[in-house]
Every structure is written in structure tokens, then in C-alpha cells.
Design an enzyme around this catalytic site. Structure first.
Site, PDB file in Angstrom:
ATOM      1  NE  ARG A  32      -4.295   1.723   1.952  1.00 48.86           N
ATOM      2  CZ  ARG A  32      -4.531   2.736   2.781  1.00 48.86           C
ATOM      3  NH1 ARG A  32      -3.722   2.952   3.804  1.00 48.86           N
ATOM      4  NH2 ARG A  32      -5.560   3.540   2.589  1.00 48.86           N
ATOM      5  CB  ILE A  58      -5.604   6.037  -1.062  1.00 51.25           C
ATOM      6  CG1 ILE A  58      -5.589   4.503  -1.099  1.00 51.25           C
ATOM      7  CG2 ILE A  58      -4.859   6.546   0.156  1.00 51.25           C
ATOM      8  CD1 ILE A  58      -4.175   3.916  -1.176  1.00 51.25           C
ATOM      9  CB  SER A  59     -10.999   4.005   0.030  1.00 47.11           C
ATOM     10  OG  SER A  59     -11.766   4.793  -0.846  1.00 47.11           O
ATOM     11  CD  GLN A  60     -12.278   3.554   6.528  1.00 48.71           C
ATOM     12  OE1 GLN A  60     -12.897   4.606   6.490  1.00 48.71           O
ATOM     13  NE2 GLN A  60     -12.222   2.811   7.619  1.00 48.71           N
TER      14      GLN A  60
END
Length: 208
Positions: A32, A58-60
Site C-alpha cells: 500500500r 485513497i480509501s481506508q
């Protein structure tokens, strides 16, 4: 080689109810930190949304995992993603299905995502610079559509590009949104509220 940060993230996702092993494996394998800025790398494996520039995030990881799991993907599923963003969600999908189509309205984000995916040897993705509200009709219809920005209402073009039996996961609303799972049955669209979420808005039009 083990990654203790990834181990902790996967343990958190499992404790949060994520059970699809393909989703967990895809997230475990993906670095990530490759999808965030150097300044944010120390937070890469936290369960937080992180800024990626241009007012986008950026989404969790939990939301990425949950939305992917809800699509109930098969390897040959024809998948459309609206909002390429950093390319992280795209990369998760690309490890589960044979090919992913992804639309991004901000040109610089699209190019950055393409570069990241190439660096990670992920080639089963086609990206397009365009208006996410319009989908990608030429590549449809789709078994699965995932929308990574919040629409005020469900875009009609996306509904029409969903196959019979297909599923769409989309956040709908203004400040706080409902994450909806929409399934097509003939000319009917059955909608289920999954949970409350917060996403950046799905803006119409494209941006150079």
C-alpha cells in the site's frame, strides 16, 4: 518475506468481518505504501483514508475490502471501476478478476495510477480519462461496477451498463452517504443499504 504491517492490517480486516480469502490475499500482497506519497508512507497500513492530491483520497483498507467483497467477483467477471484515484482499489480488483476497466476524471491521477500499476507488473487493467457519471459503455455490460466517489443520486448510465444479475456498489448522498449494493434483476434494480460512509464527491465531467 513477511510484512508485520500487512499482518496487522489483515488481522484487523478479519476482526472487522471481512471473510473473502481472495480479497484478504490481494490486500496482503499489495504494497500500500506504493500508492501514497512519501510523506504518508508511515501511515500506509493504518485503516485510514489518506490524501493523494487533487482533493482526492485513497480509501481506508476496510472500505476497499468491504466493497470488493460485496461484489462477489468471479475470475471472469467484467468489472468497471469509477474513480481510479491512486490505483489501489484497481490493483486489488486486478488480482481477483481477469481484467478491470477503470475511469478517472483527473488526467494526472490516471497517469500516476497507470505508472504505479506498471511498476507492480499489473497489466490486466485498462484505464480511461473521462466522466465517471457516463461509465464506459463500449466495454459493457458489466457483471460488477464499483464507484469510489459519492454520487448525489445513482447515475442512470451506470445502471444501464449493469448486466442482468450484475451488482453495483456505490456511495450515495452528500456529506455522509449510504453505501448501496444494487442488483439488477431484469429491468428492476434492488437496492440494499450496507452502512454509512464518507467519500469525496463524484463530480461530473472530466479534468485535464
Amino acid at each position: 518475506m513477511t510484512n508485520p504491517h500487512a499482518d496487522r492490517l489483515i488481522a484487523f480486516l478479519i476482526s472487522s468481518g471481512i471473510s473473502d480469502q481472495r480479497v484478504l490475499d490481494a490486500i496482503y500482497r499489495l504494497p500500500r505504501e506504493s500508492f501514497v506519497s512519501q510523506a504518508m508512507m508511515h501511515q500506509a497500513y493504518d485503516n485510514n483514508a489518506l490524501p493523494i492530491g487533487q482533493g482526492q483520497t485513497i480509501s481506508q483498507p476496510y472500505i476497499v475490502a468491504k466493497m470488493t467483497e460485496l461484489l462477489d467477483l468471479k475470475s471472469d467477471s467484467n468489472v468497471l471501476e469509477i474513480g481510479t484515484g491512486s490505483g489501489y482499489q484497481t490493483a486489488v480488483l486486478a488480482q481477483i478478476v481477469d481484467h478491470v476497466y477503470s475511469v478517472e476524471r483527473i488526467k494526472s491521477l490516471q497517469w500516476d495510477a497507470k505508472r504505479r500499476l506498471k511498476q507492480l507488473d499489473i497489466y490486466n487493467v485498462s484505464t480511461k480519462h473521462g466522466d465517471g457519471w457516463l461509465g464506459w459503455e463500449a466495454k459493457g455490460p458489466f457483471d460488477a461496477i464499483i464507484v469510489t466517489a459519492a454520487a448525489e443520486s445513482v447515475p442512470q448510465a451506470l445502471l444501464s451498463q449493469l448486466k442482468e444479475g450484475g451488482k453495483m456498489i456505490i456511495p450515495v448522498g452528500e456529506e455522509e452517504q449510504q453505501l448501496l449494493k444494487i442488483e439488477r434483476q431484469g429491468e428492476q434494480y434492488l437496492s440494499t443499504v450496507v452502512e454509512m460512509v464518507r467519500f469525496v464527491p463524484l463530480v461530473a465531467g472530466d479534468l485535464a
